[in-house]
Design an enzyme around this catalytic site. Structure first.
Site, PDB file in Angstrom:
ATOM      1  N   LYS A 207       0.452  -1.034   0.089  1.00  0.00           N
ATOM      2  CA  LYS A 207       0.128   0.221  -0.042  1.00  0.00           C
ATOM      3  C   LYS A 207       0.822   0.902  -0.151  1.00  0.00           C
ATOM      4  O   LYS A 207       1.664   1.963   0.872  1.00  0.00           O
ATOM      5  CB  LYS A 207      -1.183   0.022   1.287  1.00  0.00           C
ATOM      6  CG  LYS A 207      -2.402   0.680   1.691  1.00  0.00           C
ATOM      7  CD  LYS A 207      -2.772   0.106   0.053  1.00  0.00           C
ATOM      8  CE  LYS A 207      -3.854   1.066  -0.698  1.00  0.00           C
ATOM      9  NZ  LYS A 207      -4.739   0.559  -2.059  1.00  0.00           N
ATOM     10  N   SER A 407      -8.686  -0.383  -5.367  1.00  0.00           N
ATOM     11  CA  SER A 407      -9.064  -0.067  -3.630  1.00  0.00           C
ATOM     12  C   SER A 407     -10.538   0.267  -3.801  1.00  0.00           C
ATOM     13  O   SER A 407     -11.465  -0.806  -4.113  1.00  0.00           O
ATOM     14  CB  SER A 407      -7.662   1.537  -3.187  1.00  0.00           C
ATOM     15  OG  SER A 407      -6.656   1.006  -3.570  1.00  0.00           O
TER      16      SER A 407
END
Length: 616
Positions: A207, A407
């Site tokens: 991430k 996402s």
């Protein structure tokens, strides 16, 4: 007293005169606008009623191509005639309007070919360009030619030009094929110098959206992951070009050193290099290209050029309304809480559109067109909840992934009955993060301090104070819970175990092709395939598409033209005094900061892919 009275009377008199002047000015401006609109509508109706001469459809695309423009431009032609055009760089074009125009032109007897003039085309994601390329192939299959002309071609322009039967290039021109790259700005040293305290909360090895706050460069894990998907995107890109030009991939792009060696042999003649390697068909100055197009399409006295109809002036026929309706709802841009704003997805707005489609008895299925890097977890969950309600109501949901559905863009896709991605779609990035900056040390460095009392450490939250350990732990727990929620949603939707999802999650970005292999999507295809699947699931023999988006008004056009012109003029005026690299850097800083400034999740939780939209 008389002097004071006269003064007050004078003030009121001149104020009244000023108000009268403003009132008359506003009324006159409105009257002129009404007259001009009437004249514009009359002229448009007159031009529509006249039979256009045979000629080319000119694809002189200006600006960028997006799934859904910020302003749905049904008044665009009249607006350009009355108000003038915005900056070409800022203009947004609907992908689906362009494809519809090309497909209509296939059977239009007045359109005998297509000319691509892409000098003002600023770009689009690879998935969108592939969809336009598909329509151009269909057009060519009817026997009508497609030509491309240009003084120079950047990568995006050349990708579309490669679908043409013939490509002209200026003798002094260049075909720019150089590969893809991502560039992200990193702020750690700057924040340290400013004494800004940054609290980062995340789950997911890959991430990387929070790395700009933590590092001055890319982490090895992020570099490894990004290298994988960007390499696949480039391979898809150059393979398509090679196939279109009927050359090998090696010939289309032999690598930097081979290109340099060949250019040295040609004394730097980039146009001759393009011709020798069959990237273009002919080197010709504009005058010779004009002659060829006039010979092909005839002379237009009105245009003082070959016969053509610009795609901006080409009238699309009303869509059929037969059969059941398939609602097309767009998620185009970063997902934020609240109503929709220009270029951003409003969770409230999109959820309301899905609810309306669910309650509309004429709507038999929903195609959710996702082209988003994600955003707020709260807004994503709001949208997901409405999609789940629509599915539970018996209305099939098909997700059509555009350039990216990563996402939060993947979070909202989980309720779908079926997910279709393009091989070049960027998806996955299953991970969550939160970022909070405080400036207590910055203020202390200039002698400013903050103090007060609170009933608990959880209540004492302020940007001027450090986060207490209790608050930090609570936020991290919330982030971890959100990640587990994400994992569980994906596991339930994709018939996998949480452990299986976690192994391909951790914020890792995948191309559509990899996502299909790992079970994150059901099939590879495009928007047409998604519509066909929705019709199949709804058992529709006849159907029509119902695009759920707001129509623009004349007032929208006025404000869009004025603000667009201001936005266009000021940056360009300033950038004129900057070297190109500095101007590009300034734009990158603004774009990245604007993205962070829009983040408004109430719990500071984001499922967002920072690098997905930054491929150049």
């Amino acid at each position: 007293m008389r002097i004071i009275g006269r003064l007050i009377t004078g003030i009121f008199k001149w104020t009244w005169r000023l108000l009268n002047f403003i009132r008359e000015l506003v009324l006159n401006v409105l009257f002129i606008l009404i007259v001009l609109v009437g004249v514009g509508i009359w002229l448009q109706a007159k031009s529509d009623s006249a039979e256009p001469p045979q000629g080319a459809l000119l694809l002189n695309i200006k600006g960028v191509i997006v799934d859904k423009p910020s302003v749905n431009d049904k008044l665009g032609i009249i607006g350009r005639q009355l108000l003038g055009a915005n900056s070409n760089r800022l203009q947004e074009n609907s992908l689906f309007d362009i494809v519809d125009a090309i497909r209509q032109a296939k059977s239009d007897s007045n359109i005998t070919g297509i000319v691509l003039d892409l000098k003002d085309f600023a770009g689009a994601d690879q998935t969108s360009m592939q969809y336009i390329g598909k329509a151009l192939r269909e057009f060519r299959d009817t026997g009508k030619p497609v030509y491309a002309r240009g003084d120079d071609y950047n990568q995006g322009q050349y990708y579309l030009a490669s679908f043409a039967n013939k490509i002209w290039l200026s003798p002094q021109g260049n075909v720019e094929l150089r590969g893809f790259a991502t560039n992200t700005l990193y702020y750690k040293t700057l924040l340290d110098k400013l004494k800004v305290s940054t609290y980062v909360f995340r789950v997911g090895t890959y991430k990387s959206a929070v790395e700009p706050y933590l590092r001055d460069n890319m982490s090895p894990a992020a570099r490894e992951a990004d290298s994988l998907w960007i390499g696949e995107l480039w391979q898809n890109f150059i393979t398509t070009i090679a196939a279109n030009r009927q050359i090998t991939v090696q010939q289309a792009f032999p690598g930097a050193q081979v290109m340099l060696d060949n250019l040295k042999k040609l004394n730097g003649d980039t146009a001759q290099y393009a011709l020798d390697n069959k990237l273009v068909d002919e080197l010709a100055p504009n005058a010779r290209v004009d002659q060829a197009l006039i010979k092909q399409f005839g002379w237009s006295q009105e245009n003082k050029d070959f016969n053509y109809t610009s795609i901006y002036d080409y009238s699309l026929k009303p869509a059929s309304s037969e059969g059941g309706a398939i609602a097309v709802i767009f998620v185009n841009g970063a997902i934020m809480d609240g109503p929709e704003t220009a270029g951003q997805v409003g969770g409230d707005t999109t959820a309301a559109q899905i609810r309306d489609a669910r309650l509309d008895p004429t709507v038999k299925a929903i195609v959710l067109r996702v082209n988003s890097p994600g955003g707020s977890v709260s807004a994503s969950e709001l949208i997901r909840g409405e999609l789940m309600a629509a599915r539970d109501a018996g209305k099939p949901i098909v997700v059509s992934m555009g350039g990216m559905a990563a996402s939060g863009g993947y979070w909202i896709s989980t309720p779908a009955n079926y997910i279709i991605a393009n091989p070049s779609t960027l998806t996955g990035s299953i991970g969550i993060f939160g970022v909070i900056n405080t400036v207590q040390d910055t203020l202390a460095s200039v002698g400013v301090y903050t103090d007060g009392v609170s009933t608990s450490p959880l209540a004492d939250l302020a940007v001027t104070k450090a986060l207490s350990p209790e608050v930090q732990q609570m936020i991290q727990l919330s982030i971890e819970h959100g990640y587990q929620r994400f994992i569980d949603l994906v596991a339930n939707a994709r018939k996998m175990t949480p452990e299986q999802v976690d192994a391909i999650a951790q914020g890792h970005v995948w191309t559509g092709e990899d996502a299909k292999a790992k079970g994150l999507v059901d099939a590879l295809g495009d928007f047409d395939d998604a519509v066909a699947k929705a019709a199949e699931l709804a058992q529709l023999k006849q159907w029509h598409l119902s695009f759920w988006q707001e129509e623009s008004t004349l007032l929208d056009r006025v404000f869009d033209s004025v603000t667009g012109s201001v936005r266009a003029a000021l940056p360009q005026a300033l950038q004129a005094y900057l070297p190109a690299p500095l101007a590009d850097a300034a734009m990158a800083v603004k774009a990245q900061n604007d993205q962070f400034a829009l983040m408004n999740d109430p719990q500071n939780r984001y499922a967002f892919c920072l690098t997905c939209g930054d491929v150049k």
